[in-house]
Scaffold this active site. Structure first.
Site, PDB file in Angstrom:
ATOM      1  N   ASP A   1       0.853  -1.186   0.000  1.00  0.00           N
ATOM      2  CA  ASP A   1       0.000   0.000   0.000  1.00  0.00           C
ATOM      3  C   ASP A   1       0.892   1.240   0.000  1.00  0.00           C
ATOM      4  O   ASP A   1       1.664   1.440   0.932  1.00  0.00           O
ATOM      5  CB  ASP A   1      -0.897  -0.023   1.243  1.00  0.00           C
ATOM      6  CG  ASP A   1      -2.042   0.974   1.154  1.00  0.00           C
ATOM      7  OD1 ASP A   1      -1.907   1.987   0.427  1.00  0.00           O
ATOM      8  OD2 ASP A   1      -3.064   0.744   1.811  1.00  0.00           O
TER       9      ASP A   1
ATOM     10  N   ARG B   1      -0.313   4.421  -0.367  1.00  0.00           N
ATOM     11  CA  ARG B   1      -1.130   5.626  -0.234  1.00  0.00           C
ATOM     12  C   ARG B   1      -0.645   6.561   0.876  1.00  0.00           C
ATOM     13  O   ARG B   1      -0.088   6.120   1.870  1.00  0.00           O
ATOM     14  CB  ARG B   1      -2.594   5.244   0.053  1.00  0.00           C
ATOM     15  CG  ARG B   1      -3.289   4.728  -1.171  1.00  0.00           C
ATOM     16  CD  ARG B   1      -4.678   4.241  -0.862  1.00  0.00           C
ATOM     17  NE  ARG B   1      -4.660   3.065  -0.011  1.00  0.00           N
ATOM     18  CZ  ARG B   1      -5.731   2.341   0.263  1.00  0.00           C
ATOM     19  NH1 ARG B   1      -6.905   2.686  -0.219  1.00  0.00           N
ATOM     20  NH2 ARG B   1      -5.644   1.276   1.025  1.00  0.00           N
TER      21      ARG B   1
END
Ligand SMILES: [Zn+2]
Length: 188
Positions: free
Chosen positions: A122, A124
């Site tokens: 991930d 983000r």
């Protein structure tokens, strides 16, 4: 924070109800916020990460499209805000995501595929989300999510409760949802 361009507010009628819409431009990324006329002091907020394949093309490889529909339906009814966060494919972009899908076609799971491409599971970040909540002077929220990492990522806002999104699995996303649950800590 970096220079952010902010649009005017316009109306956005949808099949779920009418929202207000406003765009926030951060460098090359343009994020969207849709929100109801009534925003109480502790609104329901969904931070939805862009997933073009799931949100617009009806892909059933993931549950993003259904999560967005669930959020729009609930928020149109109860009031609140959706921040449409333009970090496609957990921020690996469309090219990275399609390459990851190609590896998944060969049997890798979503986490393994990202790692093979040199990405973290991930990628983000949430600074723009905090900027937007601050812009709307929102100090506390009821966060609509199954992702506990998102709760930890939002540091400058009080999360009074987590509202889960209940989505049924299908034969295509069953394994994906299982990996999200077991390896990425999602509460499904
Ligand atoms: Zn998706």
């Amino acid at each position: 924070m970096r220079n952010i361009d902010i649009s005017k507010v316009a109306k956005l009628p949808t099949k779920y109800g009418t929202f207000n819409i406003q765009a926030f431009k951060e460098k090359e990324k343009e994020h969207l916020v849709i929100f109801t006329n009534e925003l109480n002091a502790n609104p329901i907020v969904r931070v939805h990460s862009e997933c073009l394949t799931g949100d617009a093309l009806g892909s059933v490889k993931c549950d993003c499209g259904e999560q967005l529909a669930f959020s729009q339906e609930l928020i149109a009814k109860e009031g609140g805000m959706i921040i449409y966060h333009r970090q496609e494919g957990r921020n690996i972009g469309l090219l990275g995501k399609v390459n990851a899908y190609a590896l998944q076609d060969q049997g890798l799971d979503t986490v393994e595929a990202n790692h093979q491409l040199g990405f973290r599971a991930d990628e983000r970040t949430y600074e723009i989300v905090e900027y937007i909540l601050d812009y709307f002077k929102i100090k506390k929220i009821q966060l609509l999510t199954n992702n506990p990492k998102k709760i930890d990522s939002l540091k400058n806002v009080e999360i009074t409760q987590r509202i889960p999104i209940l989505i049924k699995s299908n034969p295509y996303n069953e394994e994906y949802l299982q990996v999200k649950k077991e390896q990425m800590g999602h509460l499904l």
